[in-house]
Design a protein around this motif. Structure first.
Motif, short mmCIF file in Angstrom:
data_model
loop_
_atom_site.label_atom_id
_atom_site.label_comp_id
_atom_site.label_asym_id
_atom_site.label_seq_id
_atom_site.Cartn_x
_atom_site.Cartn_y
_atom_site.Cartn_z
N VAL A 105 0.87 -1.18 0.00
CA VAL A 105 0.00 0.00 0.00
C VAL A 105 0.90 1.22 0.00
O VAL A 105 1.78 1.36 0.85
N SER A 106 0.66 2.12 -0.98
CA SER A 106 1.51 3.31 -1.06
C SER A 106 0.64 4.56 -1.28
O SER A 106 0.48 4.98 -2.40
N SER A 107 0.12 5.09 -0.21
CA SER A 107 0.34 4.75 1.18
C SER A 107 -0.93 5.04 1.97
O SER A 107 -1.75 5.87 1.54
N ILE A 108 -1.09 4.39 3.15
CA ILE A 108 -2.20 4.70 4.03
C ILE A 108 -2.01 6.10 4.61
O ILE A 108 -0.93 6.44 5.11
N ILE A 137 3.06 4.36 4.63
CA ILE A 137 2.30 5.31 5.45
C ILE A 137 2.69 6.72 5.05
O ILE A 137 3.83 6.98 4.66
N ALA A 138 1.71 7.63 5.12
CA ALA A 138 1.94 9.01 4.67
C ALA A 138 1.06 9.96 5.47
O ALA A 138 0.07 9.55 6.09
N LEU A 202 6.69 1.66 5.75
CA LEU A 202 7.53 2.41 4.82
C LEU A 202 7.00 3.84 4.75
O LEU A 202 5.84 4.05 4.37
N VAL A 203 7.81 4.81 5.10
CA VAL A 203 7.37 6.21 5.11
C VAL A 203 7.49 6.79 3.71
O VAL A 203 8.49 6.62 3.02
N THR A 204 6.44 7.51 3.30
CA THR A 204 6.38 8.13 1.97
C THR A 204 6.82 9.58 2.03
O THR A 204 6.29 10.36 2.84
N MET A 222 9.89 5.41 0.88
CA MET A 222 9.32 5.60 -0.45
C MET A 222 9.57 7.05 -0.84
O MET A 222 8.99 7.96 -0.25
N THR A 223 10.42 7.27 -1.83
CA THR A 223 10.73 8.63 -2.23
C THR A 223 10.44 8.82 -3.71
O THR A 223 10.30 7.85 -4.46
#
Length: 325
Positions: A105-108, A137-138, A202-204, A222-223
């Motif tokens: 999921v990119s991103s909740i 996650i974002a 994973l932080v967006t 996630m960049t």
């Protein structure tokens, strides 16, 4: 100016669930797809025709992951409704209809959901898929969604951190803590627990956090695509701040043209290019330390099934992680 390739990592990535271990391997790059796997360039809303069958085809062809998005509202100014279905409901459907492909999921958007619901839904998807969940996650960037849920847009950074802590604590047995989202006590527990020691989070982007916070709290970053030299410096700083090697991934919109030698031309958040140029691009990203690319075919003009088969034949053999799960 040549881009110096980073020195090979002396540390392997931490091992978590099946998805994390297979998609992210140090000094290697894997390739996934953004759902829906279809062209919808002229509309914000995809058809979702054959959407399960295309994910199954992606699994059969050897793509390492598919990525869903959390889009609570179709905001007209944003111009993209994602896959429309709630990501956790959709994860359940995909867990039941696939066997091996990682489900990302990119991103909740953490500030828009209570973290107890996120923790339970995500752990459920992780267990039901036998450890195939990757949870991006974002903090969210669609300002219009916040008043619809009576949440202050400017509070999203603090809410993100509090939600992150809540989700992390829910992996414990009978956790006891208090934060902005509630008071967890009385011997209660939240079930099921993730397959591994914790959910891979994973932080967006920046998600309204400092680079140091992301380096120390995220299981991966996630960049967004940047010029290679800039991206190389960002990755080097991220891993230096973390003190050890952690995964990095990027999205990339592509329009794969018939001529394999076609040079890359910029499109929205990506490239129109031939298969040879795509291979060169992926090689260059692997060289600077990117571990996964999620391809988005929204603007792809060629037949989608043919494009998937071309990518599988021409790209995946070189970019399939070779380390056992």
């Amino acid at each position: 100016m040549a881009i110096p390739a980073p020195q090979p990592s002396s540390l392997e990535f931490e091992r978590l669930n099946r998805a994390y271990n297979s998609v992210f391997v140090a000094d290697q790059l894997s390739v996934g797809l953004v759902v829906p796997i279809e062209r919808y360039a002229s509309s914000a809303i995809p058809t979702m025709r054959d959407h399960i069958e295309r994910v199954q085809l992606a699994e059969t062809l050897g793509f390492s992951a598919v990525w869903l998005r959390d889009v609570p509202f179709n905001v007209p100014s944003f111009g993209d409704a994602g896959q429309m279905f709630d990501p956790f409901v959709y994860l359940g459907a995909l867990a039941a209809t696939t066997d091996n492909i990682a489900l990302g999921v990119s991103s909740i958007i953490l500030p828009l959901r209570h973290p107890a619901h996120v923790a339970k839904a995500a752990a459920s998807a992780d267990v039901l898929s036998n450890g195939r969940l990757l949870l991006g996650i974002a903090s969210g960037d669609r300002v219009q969604e916040y008043p619809a849920l009576d949440i202050e847009f400017d509070s999203r950074g603090a809410r993100f951190r509090e939600a992150y802590e809540y989700i992390r604590r829910m992996a414990e047995s009978t956790p006891q803590f208090r934060n902005a989202y509630g008071d967890v006590d009385f011997g209660m527990d939240l079930l099921p627990k993730p397959v591994a020691t914790r959910l891979p989070l994973l932080v967006t982007g920046s998600s309204q956090q400092s680079a140091d916070w992301i380096a120390h709290h995220a299981d991966g970053w996630m960049t967004y695509p940047r010029p290679a030299q800039v991206q190389a410096r960002m990755i080097e700083r991220y891993r230096a701040d973390a003190g050890h090697s952690k995964p990095v991934m990027e999205p990339l919109y592509i329009d794969l043209v018939e001529n394999p030698g076609a040079s890359p031309q910029p499109i929205h958040l990506g490239l129109r290019l031939g298969i040879d140029a795509l291979r060169d691009y992926l090689e260059s990203r692997q060289a600077i330390g990117v571990n996964h690319i999620a391809l988005n075919l929204r603007f792809n003009q060629a037949d989608i099934e043919n494009t998937l088969k071309t990518l599988a034949a021409e790209i995946l053999p070189q970019f399939t992680n070779r380390k056992p799960q």
